[in-house]
Design a protein around this motif. Sequence first.
Motif, PDB file in Angstrom:
ATOM      1  N   UNK A  24       0.800  -1.224   0.000  1.00 53.25           N
ATOM      2  CA  UNK A  24       0.000   0.000   0.000  1.00 53.25           C
ATOM      3  C   UNK A  24       0.838   1.282   0.000  1.00 53.25           C
ATOM      4  N   UNK A  25       2.124   1.184   0.313  1.00 56.15           N
ATOM      5  CA  UNK A  25       2.977   2.367   0.341  1.00 56.15           C
ATOM      6  C   UNK A  25       3.634   2.637  -1.008  1.00 56.15           C
ATOM      7  N   UNK A  26       4.350   1.645  -1.548  1.00 50.68           N
ATOM      8  CA  UNK A  26       5.095   1.875  -2.805  1.00 50.68           C
ATOM      9  C   UNK A  26       4.483   1.149  -4.004  1.00 50.68           C
ATOM     10  N   UNK A  27       3.445   0.351  -3.773  1.00 55.39           N
ATOM     11  CA  UNK A  27       2.697  -0.357  -4.820  1.00 55.39           C
ATOM     12  C   UNK A  27       3.515  -1.440  -5.525  1.00 55.39           C
ATOM     13  N   UNK A  28       4.587  -1.923  -4.892  1.00 55.29           N
ATOM     14  CA  UNK A  28       5.346  -3.044  -5.438  1.00 55.29           C
ATOM     15  C   UNK A  28       4.560  -4.335  -5.214  1.00 55.29           C
ATOM     16  N   UNK A  29       4.747  -5.301  -6.093  1.00 58.42           N
ATOM     17  CA  UNK A  29       4.048  -6.575  -5.956  1.00 58.42           C
ATOM     18  C   UNK A  29       4.637  -7.385  -4.809  1.00 58.42           C
ATOM     19  N   UNK A  30       3.965  -8.442  -4.455  1.00 59.06           N
ATOM     20  CA  UNK A  30       4.449  -9.318  -3.393  1.00 59.06           C
ATOM     21  C   UNK A  30       5.788  -9.956  -3.767  1.00 59.06           C
ATOM     22  N   UNK A  31       6.088 -10.036  -5.050  1.00 56.16           N
ATOM     23  CA  UNK A  31       7.359 -10.622  -5.495  1.00 56.16           C
ATOM     24  C   UNK A  31       8.561  -9.771  -5.085  1.00 56.16           C
ATOM     25  N   UNK A  32       8.341  -8.497  -4.806  1.00 58.13           N
ATOM     26  CA  UNK A  32       9.429  -7.605  -4.405  1.00 58.13           C
ATOM     27  C   UNK A  32       9.660  -7.617  -2.897  1.00 58.13           C
ATOM     28  N   UNK A  33       8.885  -8.387  -2.156  1.00 54.55           N
ATOM     29  CA  UNK A  33       9.015  -8.402  -0.700  1.00 54.55           C
ATOM     30  C   UNK A  33      10.342  -9.016  -0.266  1.00 54.55           C
TER      31      UNK A  33
END
Length: 93
Positions: A24-33
């Motif tokens: 919700x902050x940077x809108x990166x996908x879960x793959x970037x976690x």
Amino acid sequence: MNPFDRTPPEWTKKAVHALEFFCPTCRQSSLAAEQVWMNRRSPVYGHDRQRKWQEFYHCQCGCDWWAWSSDRPPNEFADREPLNEPDNFFGYF
């Protein structure tokens, strides 16, 4: 870190519920976690009797968020044809 550990990591305590399946902050996908933990101990059953669970993500931007597994976007490979096995490859079939 094992995403299937029974004990949740400390960072999950401050996670926010993401209404869409990305940070919700940077809108990166879960793959970037950077870290992932799945709460498989407490599944929830939806109105369609399908099981879902919480997936927690620690994003590279520092935001900790979670979403329901049922909110995950469709897999890009889901519509592909399965690989055909060679017929009688070793003569066993």
